[in-house]
Design a protein around this motif. Structure first.
Motif, PDB file in Angstrom:
ATOM      1  N   GLN A   1       0.792  -1.227   0.000  1.00 19.85           N
ATOM      2  CA  GLN A   1       0.000   0.000   0.000  1.00 19.85           C
ATOM      3  C   GLN A   1       0.824   1.276   0.000  1.00 19.85           C
ATOM      4  O   GLN A   1       0.321   2.325  -0.389  1.00 19.85           O
ATOM      5  CB  GLN A   1      -0.934   0.020   1.225  1.00 19.85           C
ATOM      6  CG  GLN A   1      -2.117  -0.892   1.076  1.00 19.85           C
ATOM      7  CD  GLN A   1      -3.000  -0.496  -0.089  1.00 19.85           C
ATOM      8  OE1 GLN A   1      -3.412   0.646  -0.203  1.00 19.85           O
ATOM      9  NE2 GLN A   1      -3.254  -1.425  -0.978  1.00 19.85           N
TER      10      GLN A   1
ATOM     11  N   SER B   1       3.252   2.332  -1.830  1.00 22.10           N
ATOM     12  CA  SER B   1       3.421   2.940  -3.145  1.00 22.10           C
ATOM     13  C   SER B   1       2.099   3.473  -3.668  1.00 22.10           C
ATOM     14  O   SER B   1       2.056   4.526  -4.308  1.00 22.10           O
ATOM     15  CB  SER B   1       4.019   1.947  -4.137  1.00 22.10           C
ATOM     16  OG  SER B   1       3.222   0.790  -4.193  1.00 22.10           O
ATOM     17  N   VAL B   2       1.014   2.754  -3.361  1.00 23.74           N
ATOM     18  CA  VAL B   2      -0.296   3.246  -3.791  1.00 23.74           C
ATOM     19  C   VAL B   2      -0.582   4.587  -3.138  1.00 23.74           C
ATOM     20  O   VAL B   2      -1.033   5.533  -3.785  1.00 23.74           O
ATOM     21  CB  VAL B   2      -1.402   2.232  -3.430  1.00 23.74           C
ATOM     22  CG1 VAL B   2      -2.767   2.784  -3.781  1.00 23.74           C
ATOM     23  CG2 VAL B   2      -1.173   0.926  -4.145  1.00 23.74           C
ATOM     24  N   ARG B   3      -0.293   4.681  -1.846  1.00 22.54           N
ATOM     25  CA  ARG B   3      -0.567   5.930  -1.129  1.00 22.54           C
ATOM     26  C   ARG B   3       0.283   7.066  -1.665  1.00 22.54           C
ATOM     27  O   ARG B   3      -0.216   8.173  -1.876  1.00 22.54           O
ATOM     28  CB  ARG B   3      -0.305   5.748   0.368  1.00 22.54           C
ATOM     29  CG  ARG B   3      -1.415   5.009   1.092  1.00 22.54           C
ATOM     30  CD  ARG B   3      -1.247   5.079   2.584  1.00 22.54           C
ATOM     31  NE  ARG B   3      -1.499   6.422   3.090  1.00 22.54           N
ATOM     32  CZ  ARG B   3      -1.600   6.719   4.375  1.00 22.54           C
ATOM     33  NH1 ARG B   3      -1.459   5.777   5.280  1.00 22.54           N
ATOM     34  NH2 ARG B   3      -1.820   7.958   4.762  1.00 22.54           N
TER      35      ARG B   3
END
Lengths: 336, 451, 308
Positions: free
Chosen positions: B96, B98-100
């Motif tokens: 998560q 990198s997604v954030r």
């Protein structure tokens, strides 16, 4: 501020729940209010206004959301599949070449193919069989509910459930907590390490997916079977056909359209699912499928180029199914 | 409702008591003296004032039970500075984060279990540490630790907790009962394994690679430890940086040595199931006496104690049933004792004063000692007093960290993510699970190196 | 000539012969085998922790050691870092209800438009929407996230401003709405298109505008279809992990139950006792919803995709 005060200032679960419910109520109320208002205005407006207003109110919101949420990302992915991992430089078809030449890709593609062929077929066949068996029962509700129940379970939950079936205990003398292992031992066989042995493990994972999807197939096909007019089936009976022949030669062709819809819906779902593989084996031991690898590349390796290429390959694979479906729908329309 | 309120109050009271004890106050003292004492304790936080009412989110993989100890260690800081620290622990961190960051919702502060992962965000949202923090790290840590948080000459990641990996866990009682001696060289280790195998009752080694998405990291630790022993530090560095190709004969030599233990059914039992045994269960055998040795980092002790009923003892204790401790994972010769370790690094994504304040605070000897005294944790901070570390194994670990002649950070954590958090894990898993050949494994990893 | 009596007795005879006891028996056997894994979960969740790790759940019947400790622990105990499960239960409700209401509303509107408005490109739009079912959610995660966090600018012009909604439910609702639309529109369209043309024409002739037509005629008729799709959407959203995880901004205050459950699985080898209880808690609501709305389900799907 004392630390006690700090800790009390942190929200207790009840504060959070209260806040969330207020937000929920607000959201639902404002949404309903807006819709209600629009309808009020709409029905009062002139016929001329309605001619263009109707599109704005009914069609545009959905189309807008789809455009932003699905169509734009798809094009973005297409473009990213031709770029490097940071999406900064154009690399042409490199990512696709990578996708088709890495040694593991054979495993991934073959597995994806196996999943896509077996899950829809077996789920639909089983669903049809159970629909047939329960069709004439007086009280089929209990059976149908039991078969459908797995659909209500999240993939994570399913992973937990099947862990207690597939668990393998390597240490001798330690008790088994996996059902399959225990059964094998009880009948004198040595259980293999279920999730480790390829290709057995892929089939075991597929079993989980079939377990979940059959309920869907059964419910839809059951409804369709009920729609087959009794008179036609009775006519066949009076002609002397056996129950099974009646089913096979009369009922099934009548629900052909539904069978196709069920098959393709499950097929599309199977191609997109990665949770089962991810939570049960992590894609190791030769169980990897495209959807999982795509997630892994994009989000864990942060290689957007390769992840996107895999996504596009997935699309291209599904296109024939979609085209076939659209053809079917078109045919149905002309017949209507 | 009252149960939870009561619990909250209980927790609050504990925190208050802890901080008051630390501050040297008694809660029944009259108000004036209490304020004076609190002021005195808060004087240490004078540098961080001016940020009252702000919040800092810490995003991390660390969840309970370790997380509550962290929160407790922040209590005094929060009280004195008025900064609220929100601990957001999740096991989806690695997927998560990198997604954030990409999605624009990056956390204020993130604790990275791997410097390689932190490096990925340099130039992509990560805010460099400010001068004060940088100076604090210079003062409190050896130069090695600072380099791991530096990317292209810019310093981002401060060290947090540490662990030492060059340990073999065993039960002194089992060893004493069987008359086995602690080996001090690799050759003696293999000889001991043979001796135990010949005895037949106890399995010489047990191992488990399983770790969800990260399955295989245990195998990489074996490789790294052996790399330091069979090759020298310079070769290790070249290997980690990619200068030395992954399928170089030197690396192959090391993998072969690892195979002498991990791929020997006489030593480990069923080789393939190492891949499906979780790393926590991997060590369970030494607790109940079914296996003799388990090579693993210092943190496994706490897990074996909490989940499998072990007790961490000192090596002299040969009577406690289920007592476990460690001996040093031997090198080629008795005087060759390199140390492999790991740790977390704290990076920040927001350039606000309160975030920098917390960032700095975590590097101070004061906080490190406070945290260590809560138990089950240690770091490489030079100001850490080993008196604060109760656990016998951790005490030894801290001494190693502070005094090691050759210390190297866990290689797979420093390698590029495609390898260190990708192919290296997967290939080591396949190595045991599918009996993949040494050559195939090394070639496959080499192929994924992003040259 | 078939008199009424004859017809009834033929039907009765047919039903009699058709309700083959063998078929019923086979169906029961399958249903029971089907449920064994789930049953194992239920049994495990009421066993004490020690038993779970040391023996198979089937031994429970020989040594019944019931303990509801797992449930109380998982539901009500928590810490400052990990709120108790029941908080997440309410989060799931707060996430799911709008994520069912919003897409169905928009989908019914769109299905109505595609079924009964006449315009060029109508078929193309319909088939495109159908094809969008294919898009895997992962593709949309980052672009949508950026949209919610930063708004959209094209060439320096702000097309969609930054509403500062991260960490609230709103991004999750919108995301679920988007992902649910293609299938919803498809299924509802099939149903709406089958409303007798005469009914619509008659109403139009009577002077009903498009809005009144919708609210007075089309909507009441589509209740079964709406209800059946609502069940699917409810199940899908309730059990979703990825969307909640990504669009919740990592905040525990908005995280649904699946996230908490996934935490429990994680990389820890133990904690199965909590996990089984937690999994069961999360299953209860969808099951209730299913059982309650079952009859709509059958009727709704019936009209969804069957010829004639």
């Amino acid at each position: 501020m004392s630390s006690l005060a700090i800790l009390m200032a942190r929200k207790t679960p009840f504060d959070v729940i209260a806040e969330n419910f207020t937000l929920l109520a607000l959201a639902l109320l404002s949404f309903s209010a807006i819709v209600f208002l629009i309808f009020l205005l709409g029905s009062r407006s002139s016929v001329k206004t309605q001619e263009w207003l109707k599109y704005l109110v009914f069609l545009v919101p959905a189309l807008l959301l789809l455009l932003i949420g699905l169509i734009y990302p798809t094009f973005r992915t297409l473009i990213m599949s031709f770029m490097d991992k940071e999406s900064e430089t154009f690399v042409g078809f490199d990512n696709y070449i990578w996708a088709f030449t890495i040694p593991e890709i054979n495993v991934v593609l073959v597995n994806t193919l196996i999943w896509t062929l077996t899950v829809p077929l077996i789920s639909t066949l089983l669903g049809l069989a159970i629909a047939y068996m329960t069709d004439r029962m007086k009280r089929p509700a209990a059976i149908k509910s039991l078969i459908f129940m797995p659909m209500a379970i999240s993939f994570v939950g399913a992973g937990v459930i099947w862990k207690f079936v597939y668990n393998y205990q390597p240490r001798e003398g330690q008790p088994e907590i996996g059902l399959l292992s225990a059964i094998f031992k009880a009948i004198g066989l040595t259980p293999p390490n279920w999730l480790l042995e390829a290709p057995l493990n892929t089939y075991l994972l597929i079993v989980v997916m079939i377990w979940i999807q059959t309920g869907f197939a059964m419910v839809v096909l059951s409804a369709a079977l009920k729609n087959v007019p009794d008179e036609i089936v009775e006519a066949a009976m009076l002609d002397g056909a056996t129950a099974f022949k009646r089913f096979y030669l009369v009922s099934v062709p009548m629900i052909r359209a539904t069978i196709v819809v069920v098959l393709t819906t499950i097929m599309i779902g199977t191609l997109k699912v990665f949770d089962i593989v991810r939570t049960m084996t992590g894609g190791n031991f030769q169980t990897n499928v495209i959807a999982n690898e795509m997630y892994s590349q994009s989000f864990r390796q942060m290689n957007y180029g390769q992840g996107s290429a895999l996504a596009i390959i997935l699309f291209v694979a599904i296109i024939p199914i979609i085209v076939y479906n659209i053809r079917q729908l078109r045919l149905e329309r002309t017949e209507r | 409702m009252s149960t939870l309120r009561r619990r909250a109050i209980a927790l609050g009271a504990t925190a208050v008591a802890a901080s008051l004890v630390l501050a040297g106050c008694a809660s029944t003292e009259p108000a004036a003296e209490e304020t004076a004492a609190v002021d005195e304790a808060c004087a240490a936080y004078a540098d961080y004032l001016g940020n009252e009412g702000t919040e800092v989110e810490i995003y991390t993989t660390i969840i309970d039970p370790e997380a509550s100890l962290f929160i407790e260690s922040f209590a005094e800081f929060e009280e004195c500075t008025g900064i609220t620290i929100n601990w957001n622990g999740t096991q989806e961190f690695e997927a998560q984060i990198s997604v954030r960051v990409e999605g624009g919702t990056a956390p204020d502060m993130a604790i990275f279990p791997q410097p390689g992962l932190l490096a990925k965000f340099a130039g992509n949202g990560l805010v460099p540490a400010n001068d004060k923090t940088s100076a604090s790290v210079d003062e409190n840590y050896t130069a090695d630790w600072k380099t791991y948080g530096t990317v292209d000459g810019v310093f981002y990641g401060t060290p947090l907790g540490a662990n030492v990996k060059s340990f073999v866990w065993y039960s002194p009682k089992t060893f004493a009962d069987n008359g086995w001696a602690i080996p001090s060289t690799w050759a003696e280790l293999l000889a001991l394994s043979d001796e135990i195998a010949a005895g037949g009752a106890v399995q010489p080694w047990c191992a488990g690679f399983g770790s969800g998405d990260a399955t295989g990291w245990v195998g990489t630790d074996w490789m790294e430890d052996l790399m330091l022993r069979f090759q020298d530090a310079a070769t290790y560095d070249a290997w980690v940086s990619g200068e030395l190709p992954f399928n170089d004969p030197k690396v192959a030599e090391v993998l072969a040595e690892a195979g002498k233990i991990l791929k020997n059914p006489a030593y480990v039992g069923d080789v393939a199931s190492i891949a499906t045994t979780t790393f926590q269960e991997g060590g369970a055998g030494i607790v109940d006496g079914t296996c003799a040795m388990h090579r693993q980092a210092s943190f496994i002790g706490g897990i074996l104690a909490a989940d499998f009923g072990a007790t961490i003892v000192s090596p002299e204790d040969t009577t406690t049933e289920g007592g476990i401790t460690t001996f040093y994972f031997p090198g080629v010769s008795a005087d060759n004792k390199p140390a492999l370790g790991g740790g977390e690094f704290v990076g920040i994504f927001a350039d606000r004063p309160e975030v920098h304040a917390v960032h700095h605070y975590l590097t101070t000897a004061a906080w490190n000692n406070k945290k260590a005294s809560l138990g089950g944790w240690f770091s490489a901070n030079l100001g850490l007093d080993t008196a604060n570390v109760a656990d016998p194994v951790n005490k030894v670990a801290v001494e190693i960290l502070q005094n090691a002649s050759t210390f190297r950070f866990d290689g797979s954590d420093v390698m590029p993510a495609e390898v260190g958090a990708g192919s290296f894990w997967k290939e080591m898993t396949a190595w045991v699970a599918e009996n993949k050949s040494d050559k195939a494994v090394l070639d496959a990893i080499y192929a994924t190196w992003p040259y | 000539m078939t008199s009424l009596v004859n017809k009834t007795s033929v039907k009765a005879k047919a039903k009699n012969i058709f309700s083959s006891p063998i078929a019923a028996f086979a169906a029961w056997v399958i249903a029971i085998l089907w449920t064994i894994p789930t049953f194992g979960l239920l049994v495990t969740s009421i066993r004490p922790e020690k038993d779970i790790n040391t023996s198979g759940w089937w031994t429970f019947f020989a040594n019944p050691n019931i303990s509801f400790e797992n449930y109380t622990q998982v539901l009500f105990e928590g810490s400052t870092t990990n709120p108790p499960l029941f908080q997440f239960f309410f989060n799931s409700l707060a996430v799911t209800i709008p994520a069912v209401v919003f897409p169905i509303t928009l989908a019914v509107f769109a299905a109505y438009a595609l079924a009964w408005f006449n315009f060029k490109g109508r078929d193309f739009i319909f088939f495109s929407i159908f094809a969008l079912q294919v898009v895997p959610i992962q593709l949309a995660l980052i672009p949508l996230l950026q949209l919610f966090a930063k708004g959209v600018e094209i060439g320096g012009v702000t097309v969609i401003p930054d509403f500062d909604i991260t960490g609230t439910y709103i991004p999750i609702w919108i995301a679920h709405t988007i992902f649910g639309l293609p299938l919803a529109i498809f299924l509802l369209h099939n149903f709406l298109a089958q409303i007798p043309r005469e009914l619509i024409e008659a109403a139009r002739v009577d002077g009903a505008g498009w809005f009144t037509l919708f609210s007075k005629i089309v909507l009441p008729l589509s209740v079964p279809a709406i209800a059946s799709f609502a069940i699917f959407q409810f199940l899908w959203v309730w059990n979703d992990l990825l969307v909640g995880l990504t669009f919740g901004g990592g905040k525990k205050e908005v995280a649904p139950m699946t996230i908490r459950l996934a935490e429990m699985v994680g990389t820890r080898g133990s904690g199965w006792e909590l996990l089984t209880a937690g999994a069961f808690v999360s299953m209860v609501v969808p099951l209730i919803v299913f059982f309650a709305l079952q009859r709509y389900f059958v009727r709704g799907l019936l009209a969804g995709s069957v010829k004639g």
